[in-house]
Scaffold this motif. Structure first.
Motif, PDB file in Angstrom:
ATOM      1  N   TYR A  92       0.953  -1.220  -0.026  1.00 35.74           N
ATOM      2  CA  TYR A  92       0.190  -0.246  -0.029  1.00 35.74           C
ATOM      3  C   TYR A  92       0.796   1.339   0.087  1.00 35.74           C
ATOM      4  CZ  TYR A  92       1.191  -0.901   4.807  1.00 35.74           C
ATOM      5  OH  TYR A  92       1.968  -1.439   5.857  1.00 35.74           O
ATOM      6  N   ARG A  93       1.990   1.226   0.477  1.00 39.59           N
ATOM      7  CA  ARG A  93       2.905   2.424   0.808  1.00 39.59           C
ATOM      8  C   ARG A  93       3.584   3.051  -0.762  1.00 39.59           C
ATOM      9  NH1 ARG A  93       2.440   4.850   5.368  1.00 39.59           N
ATOM     10  NH2 ARG A  93       3.021   2.981   6.536  1.00 39.59           N
ATOM     11  N   ASP A 163       9.383  -3.337   6.380  1.00 44.51           N
ATOM     12  CA  ASP A 163      10.222  -4.084   7.679  1.00 44.51           C
ATOM     13  C   ASP A 163       9.482  -5.016   8.338  1.00 44.51           C
ATOM     14  OD1 ASP A 163       9.327  -1.330   8.046  1.00 44.51           O
ATOM     15  OD2 ASP A 163       9.829  -1.738  10.188  1.00 44.51           O
ATOM     16  N   GLY A 164       8.064  -4.686   8.831  1.00 41.67           N
ATOM     17  CA  GLY A 164       7.238  -5.549   9.392  1.00 41.67           C
ATOM     18  C   GLY A 164       6.814  -6.786   8.660  1.00 41.67           C
ATOM     19  N   TRP A 194       9.498   1.524  11.376  1.00 41.01           N
ATOM     20  CA  TRP A 194       8.183   1.256  12.141  1.00 41.01           C
ATOM     21  C   TRP A 194       7.383   0.530  11.374  1.00 41.01           C
ATOM     22  CZ3 TRP A 194       7.935   2.542  17.415  1.00 41.01           C
ATOM     23  CH2 TRP A 194       8.718   3.539  17.693  1.00 41.01           C
TER      24      TRP A 194
HETATM   25  C1  LIG Z   1      -1.560 -10.222   7.830  1.00 43.47           C
HETATM   26  C2  LIG Z   1      -1.784  -8.841   8.512  1.00 43.47           C
HETATM   27  N1  LIG Z   1      -1.447  -8.689   9.849  1.00 43.47           N
HETATM   28  C3  LIG Z   1      -1.332  -7.308  10.553  1.00 43.47           C
HETATM   29  C4  LIG Z   1      -1.917  -6.322   9.515  1.00 43.47           C
HETATM   30  C5  LIG Z   1      -2.121  -4.861  10.358  1.00 43.47           C
HETATM   31  N2  LIG Z   1      -1.120  -4.049   9.703  1.00 43.47           N
HETATM   32  C6  LIG Z   1      -1.314  -3.082   8.714  1.00 43.47           C
HETATM   33  S1  LIG Z   1       0.021  -2.309   8.357  1.00 43.47           S
HETATM   34  C7  LIG Z   1       1.014  -3.174   9.583  1.00 43.47           C
HETATM   35  C8  LIG Z   1       2.417  -2.851   9.720  1.00 43.47           C
HETATM   36  C9  LIG Z   1       3.047  -3.057   8.581  1.00 43.47           C
HETATM   37  O1  LIG Z   1       4.597  -2.564   8.653  1.00 43.47           O
HETATM   38  P1  LIG Z   1       5.688  -2.481   7.719  1.00 43.47           P
HETATM   39  O2  LIG Z   1       5.717  -4.109   7.052  1.00 43.47           O
HETATM   40  O3  LIG Z   1       6.977  -2.178   8.157  1.00 43.47           O
HETATM   41  O4  LIG Z   1       5.231  -1.534   6.598  1.00 43.47           O
HETATM   42  P2  LIG Z   1       4.906  -0.141   6.742  1.00 43.47           P
HETATM   43  O5  LIG Z   1       3.517   0.120   7.113  1.00 43.47           O
HETATM   44  O6  LIG Z   1       5.976   0.443   7.609  1.00 43.47           O
HETATM   45  O7  LIG Z   1       5.129   0.641   5.108  1.00 43.47           O
HETATM   46  C10 LIG Z   1      -0.006  -4.111  10.197  1.00 43.47           C
HETATM   47  C11 LIG Z   1       0.829  -4.859  11.231  1.00 43.47           C
HETATM   48  C12 LIG Z   1      -2.421  -6.527   8.146  1.00 43.47           C
HETATM   49  N3  LIG Z   1      -2.690  -5.540   7.416  1.00 43.47           N
HETATM   50  N4  LIG Z   1      -2.223  -7.888   7.514  1.00 43.47           N
END
Ligand SMILES: Cc1ncc(C[n+]2csc(CCOP(=O)(O)OP(=O)(O)O)c2C)c(N)n1
Ligand SMILES: [Mg+2]
Length: 353
Positions: A92-93, A163-164, A194
């Motif tokens: 999405y970013r 990173d998540g 983050w």
């Molecule tokens: C499988 C799943 N778990 C939890 C979520 C909720 N969620 C949305 S964004 C996010 C954090 C993602 O962080 P990162 O991958 O670092 O991407 P960033 O938003 O920092 O670009 C989470 C946990 C989700 N969308 N999908």
């Protein structure tokens, strides 16, 4: 029995433009001024569009939106490095990257306005709808890259994840398969420090995210993600190597999300103003501006022109998106390739009652 070292790995960090816009002349790529100009225009457009989306959301004209500010060098540098023959699989970013893949900005706006057609992407753009479920795009990317390999196509896949996303099982499944089958896939991990309110240090104990690729049998590098020259050059080379049969590659782009996670988030609750200011000082647009000024491309008149041009593109795209006549049945039409009986009945109930 003597101990024999059977594996040793290292990860390099690449920065070409430092935070003040000074270039490392030993690493400086010889890019034409037209391309540097394009990079700058797109980064400015991305930033102003991002501000507009936030304003639209705040005034009830757009739904939840994930800000881009601070990460323009990653999205613009990486998508500019793609060839027409390659596939782009964003999170999405990186939705602004669709514009660089040839989609009009109003279509991207539609997606964030909750209109289904906003994610019905023109096939020519060779892009997947952005993944909202974290990490799922990595397995899709490996699968697409495997298909390209089986078909003998000379093309590659660029997949972006945060990173998540590297804490998800999907990420590890994707990397393992990609390594074993040597698929032409470039994993671009956008380490913006983050994952909503979870800091990078709670995500993994590894010193770098890049080193995870070594465990799956392929190479990786860490780049300064606020340095568009480093991002562009690295992605370009990795894609070319992938197309030529060298297999997968991982790039960790170190950057920072200056804004909120989404318009539904308040980052003041979990991070300090000092931290944000530290990264503001490393702004990706500012450093390209300094570089372009030294090259005689950037000046005040140029800045005014670039900004005026961006505002016009954004205003036109908002106007077009807001006057778009949507087809409400599409929320049913776009769910499956072939509508199920249940959905068909629900659609009838909605529209024929
Ligand atoms: C499988 C799943 N778990 C939890 C979520 C909720 N969620 C949305 S964004 C996010 C954090 C993602 O962080 P990162 O991958 O670092 O991407 P960033 O938003 O920092 O670009 C989470 C946990 C989700 N969308 N999908
Ligand atoms: Mg993140």
């Amino acid at each position: 029995m003597p101990i024999e070292r059977v594996f040793q790995g290292t990860i390099d960090h690449l920065q070409i433009l430092d935070k003040d816009g000074n270039v490392d002349t030993n690493l400086e790529p010889k890019l034409p001024n037209e391309l540097l100009d394009k990079m700058y225009r797109l980064m400015v457009l991305g930033r102003l569009w991002d501000k507009k989306c936030i304003a639209l959301q705040r005034t009830g004209r757009m739904y939840t939106y994930p800000p881009l500010e601070g990460q323009e060098a990653v999205t613009v540098g990486a998508t500019l490095a793609l060839g027409n023959e390659d596939w782009f699989i964003p999170s999405y970013r990186e939705s602004f990257g669709y514009y660089i893949r040839g989609l009009p900005l109003d279509i991207i706006n539609l997606g964030w306005m909750g209109v289904e057609e906003g994610l019905k992407l023109d096939k020519k753009a060779k892009s997947f709808p952005y993944a909202i479920p974290i990490g799922t795009q990595h397995t899709h990317a490996t699968g697409v890259a495997y298909a390209l390999k089986l078909k003998g196509e000379r093309s590659a896949v660029l997949v972006c994840g945060g990173d998540g996303s590297t804490s998800e099982g999907d990420f590890h499944d994707a990397l393992n398969f990609a390594g074993v089958f040597q698929v032409p896939c470039v994993f671009l991990i956008v380490n913006n420090q983050w994952a909503i309110s979870v800091p990078r240090k709670s995500q993994t104990k590894s010193e770098t995210i890049a080193q995870k690729a070594l465990g799956y049998g392929f190479k990786a590098i860490q780049v300064d993600g606020n340095d568009i020259l480093a991002v562009y050059n690295t992605v370009k080379e990795a894609l070319e190597n992938a197309r030529s049969g060298s297999g997968p590659f991982l790039i960790e782009a170190v950057t920072y999300r200056i804004g909120a996670h989404t318009t539904a988030d308040d980052p003041k609750k979990y991070r300090s103003e000092e931290e944000v200011n530290f990264w503001r000082d490393r702004d990706p647009i500012k450093r390209l501006k300094v570089y372009l000024a030294k090259k005689g491309v950037w000046n005040e008149d140029y800045e005014a022109k670039v900004n005026a041009e961006a505002v016009k593109i954004i205003d036109d795209a908002v106007q077009k998106a807001e006057t778009y006549k949507q087809e409400p049945k599409n929320m049913f039409n776009f769910l499956y390739a072939k509508m199920t009986k249940d959905l068909e009945n629900q659609m009838k109930e909605c529209f024929e009652a």
